[in-house]
Design a protein around this motif. Sequence first.
Motif, mmCIF file in Angstrom:
data_model
loop_
_atom_site.group_PDB
_atom_site.id
_atom_site.type_symbol
_atom_site.label_atom_id
_atom_site.label_comp_id
_atom_site.label_asym_id
_atom_site.label_seq_id
_atom_site.Cartn_x
_atom_site.Cartn_y
_atom_site.Cartn_z
ATOM 1 N N ALA A 40 0.863 -1.071 -0.034
ATOM 2 C CA ALA A 40 0.038 -0.025 0.100
ATOM 3 C C ALA A 40 0.719 1.219 -0.028
ATOM 4 O O ALA A 40 0.513 2.257 -0.554
ATOM 5 C CB ALA A 40 -0.935 -0.196 1.019
ATOM 6 N N ILE A 41 1.972 1.089 0.745
ATOM 7 C CA ILE A 41 2.881 2.401 0.728
ATOM 8 C C ILE A 41 3.453 2.477 -0.394
ATOM 9 O O ILE A 41 3.700 3.708 -1.070
ATOM 10 C CB ILE A 41 3.950 2.199 1.918
ATOM 11 C CG1 ILE A 41 3.344 2.259 3.271
ATOM 12 C CG2 ILE A 41 4.927 3.344 1.780
ATOM 13 C CD1 ILE A 41 4.105 1.600 4.444
ATOM 14 N N LEU A 56 0.623 9.326 6.032
ATOM 15 C CA LEU A 56 0.387 7.990 6.272
ATOM 16 C C LEU A 56 -0.252 7.974 7.781
ATOM 17 O O LEU A 56 0.341 8.518 8.733
ATOM 18 C CB LEU A 56 1.592 7.306 6.353
ATOM 19 C CG LEU A 56 1.789 5.962 6.803
ATOM 20 C CD1 LEU A 56 0.658 5.152 5.953
ATOM 21 C CD2 LEU A 56 3.097 5.346 6.648
ATOM 22 N N SER A 57 -1.381 7.417 7.826
ATOM 23 C CA SER A 57 -2.143 7.247 9.110
ATOM 24 C C SER A 57 -2.446 5.876 9.457
ATOM 25 O O SER A 57 -2.495 4.732 8.666
ATOM 26 C CB SER A 57 -3.449 8.021 9.092
ATOM 27 O OG SER A 57 -3.315 9.247 8.766
ATOM 28 N N PHE A 58 -2.413 5.553 10.894
ATOM 29 C CA PHE A 58 -2.704 4.370 11.330
ATOM 30 C C PHE A 58 -3.810 4.164 12.103
ATOM 31 O O PHE A 58 -4.303 5.151 12.837
ATOM 32 C CB PHE A 58 -1.729 3.559 12.392
ATOM 33 C CG PHE A 58 -0.110 3.750 11.402
ATOM 34 C CD1 PHE A 58 0.110 2.658 10.588
ATOM 35 C CD2 PHE A 58 0.699 4.805 11.580
ATOM 36 C CE1 PHE A 58 1.195 2.803 9.815
ATOM 37 C CE2 PHE A 58 1.861 4.746 10.789
ATOM 38 C CZ PHE A 58 2.219 3.829 9.971
ATOM 39 N N ASN A 75 9.259 2.507 9.419
ATOM 40 C CA ASN A 75 10.723 2.379 8.939
ATOM 41 C C ASN A 75 10.597 2.123 7.430
ATOM 42 O O ASN A 75 11.256 2.620 6.693
ATOM 43 C CB ASN A 75 11.278 1.365 9.715
ATOM 44 C CG ASN A 75 11.779 1.755 11.076
ATOM 45 O OD1 ASN A 75 11.725 2.640 11.331
ATOM 46 N ND2 ASN A 75 11.877 0.635 11.827
ATOM 47 N N TYR A 76 9.778 1.177 7.122
ATOM 48 C CA TYR A 76 9.571 0.948 5.569
ATOM 49 C C TYR A 76 9.439 2.206 4.769
ATOM 50 O O TYR A 76 9.763 2.743 3.856
ATOM 51 C CB TYR A 76 8.617 -0.186 5.179
ATOM 52 C CG TYR A 76 8.481 -0.325 3.842
ATOM 53 C CD1 TYR A 76 9.505 -1.272 3.299
ATOM 54 C CD2 TYR A 76 7.606 0.242 3.040
ATOM 55 C CE1 TYR A 76 9.429 -1.526 1.770
ATOM 56 C CE2 TYR A 76 7.482 -0.165 1.450
ATOM 57 C CZ TYR A 76 8.535 -0.928 1.207
ATOM 58 O OH TYR A 76 8.380 -1.091 -0.290
ATOM 59 N N ALA A 77 8.293 3.058 5.156
ATOM 60 C CA ALA A 77 7.719 4.354 4.651
ATOM 61 C C ALA A 77 8.927 5.408 4.659
ATOM 62 O O ALA A 77 9.158 6.002 3.711
ATOM 63 C CB ALA A 77 6.678 4.779 5.401
ATOM 64 N N ARG A 78 9.726 5.342 5.795
ATOM 65 C CA ARG A 78 10.845 6.417 5.779
ATOM 66 C C ARG A 78 11.574 6.076 4.863
ATOM 67 O O ARG A 78 12.321 7.014 3.933
ATOM 68 C CB ARG A 78 11.355 6.379 7.012
ATOM 69 C CG ARG A 78 10.634 7.067 8.078
ATOM 70 C CD ARG A 78 11.334 6.697 9.517
ATOM 71 N NE ARG A 78 10.908 7.581 10.695
ATOM 72 C CZ ARG A 78 11.358 7.213 11.923
ATOM 73 N NH1 ARG A 78 11.836 6.315 12.274
ATOM 74 N NH2 ARG A 78 10.718 8.102 12.818
ATOM 75 N N SER A 79 12.136 4.747 4.832
ATOM 76 C CA SER A 79 13.143 4.458 3.788
ATOM 77 C C SER A 79 12.745 4.580 2.155
ATOM 78 O O SER A 79 13.475 5.048 1.337
ATOM 79 C CB SER A 79 13.813 3.146 4.048
ATOM 80 O OG SER A 79 12.849 2.129 3.763
ATOM 81 N N THR A 80 11.677 4.266 1.951
ATOM 82 C CA THR A 80 10.962 4.204 0.686
ATOM 83 C C THR A 80 10.794 5.609 0.103
ATOM 84 O O THR A 80 11.094 6.143 -0.914
ATOM 85 C CB THR A 80 9.690 3.498 0.531
ATOM 86 O OG1 THR A 80 10.004 2.125 0.839
ATOM 87 C CG2 THR A 80 9.332 3.349 -1.057
#
Length: 355
Positions: A40-41, A56-58, A75-80
């Motif tokens: 999704a990200i 990005l919301s949770f 962490n995945y969203a930050r790196s991507t």
Amino acid sequence: MHTSFGLTLVVNHACNLRCSYCYTGEKIRRPLPLQMGCKAIDRAIRSLRPEGALELSFFGGEPLIEAELVLDLVNYARSTASRQGVRLALSMTTNGTIDSPAAWSVMTLPELELAISHDGLPGVHDGQRATVDGLPSSARVQNTMTRLIDAGREFRVVMVVQPFNVDTLPDGMEYLNSLGVRRFDPSLNLWTTWNQSDGERLKVSIRRAADFWGERLPECSVSWFDEKTARATGIPITKTARCGFGHGEIAVTPAGNLYPCERLVGADEPDNPMRLPGNVLDGDDFLTAASLPDIWSDDCAPCNLRSLCNTKICRCSNYIRTGDVNRPDGLLCLLDQACYQETIRVLESRFLSSN
């Protein structure tokens, strides 16, 4: 391509509370698979222009039940996002009762816009927000808020307002402010019935809440009046992907299903009329949704506040109240008009007193 994109990940349906007014459906244990969240990200970032912003919301259930998963997804969203030259903004609302090390790590993420749910006076809160075992939860939430305040961590408090507690809203704000809370986000329960008498009580409560806000400016923030101040005075409002309703905003469930807003997911049943076509694993981006036309109702024509109105923005709220995404109802109009009128009254009073 979008300049900003709002992605809400429903990280579970489970919750450790049983709030009487909850609209998210059965509290089943169904966590979002990490692979699905990462997909999704990826799709959201591919829907953005270079140097765009991913919001990005949770969401849950209670998202901090899956605190470790949230950290992995962050962490995945930050790196991507960093690799793609995209800015990242995070947000989450929690019930504030989970205090595990992982939950604390999530709540103290520096880029996270954190909201905690508490309905004001402890007795009011506990009357509607009990644990699975039927125990009160207010003290646990207050402990979390105190810990955050002591750590210098900013957050806002979401206060659900309904006929049951509408008269206590200003008193609840006073109480929470005495604990150190400075940011308030009242939120009407749109799923319940409001009669004419309730509406009149709501207007009185809005007036008292505006007085609370005006007496504490600029130290305190109340969303109902801050937004109206910006619109009335021409202060630029930061653009957001929120209320894109499927166009520039998507909610993804643990089953991979897609919705225009997280408030419409419920238990993600197959017959939910608000489910969008497809699955998060089926495509490379979220660019297929068409632009949304402006909301217009003939009933709005004589309203002097039409250009400053919020009811024409939030299709989700309209759908909840009327079953029509393009048609607001009287409750939403009452709220918008009363908040604007009380905002102007307070600002004029402060201006006159300063001169």
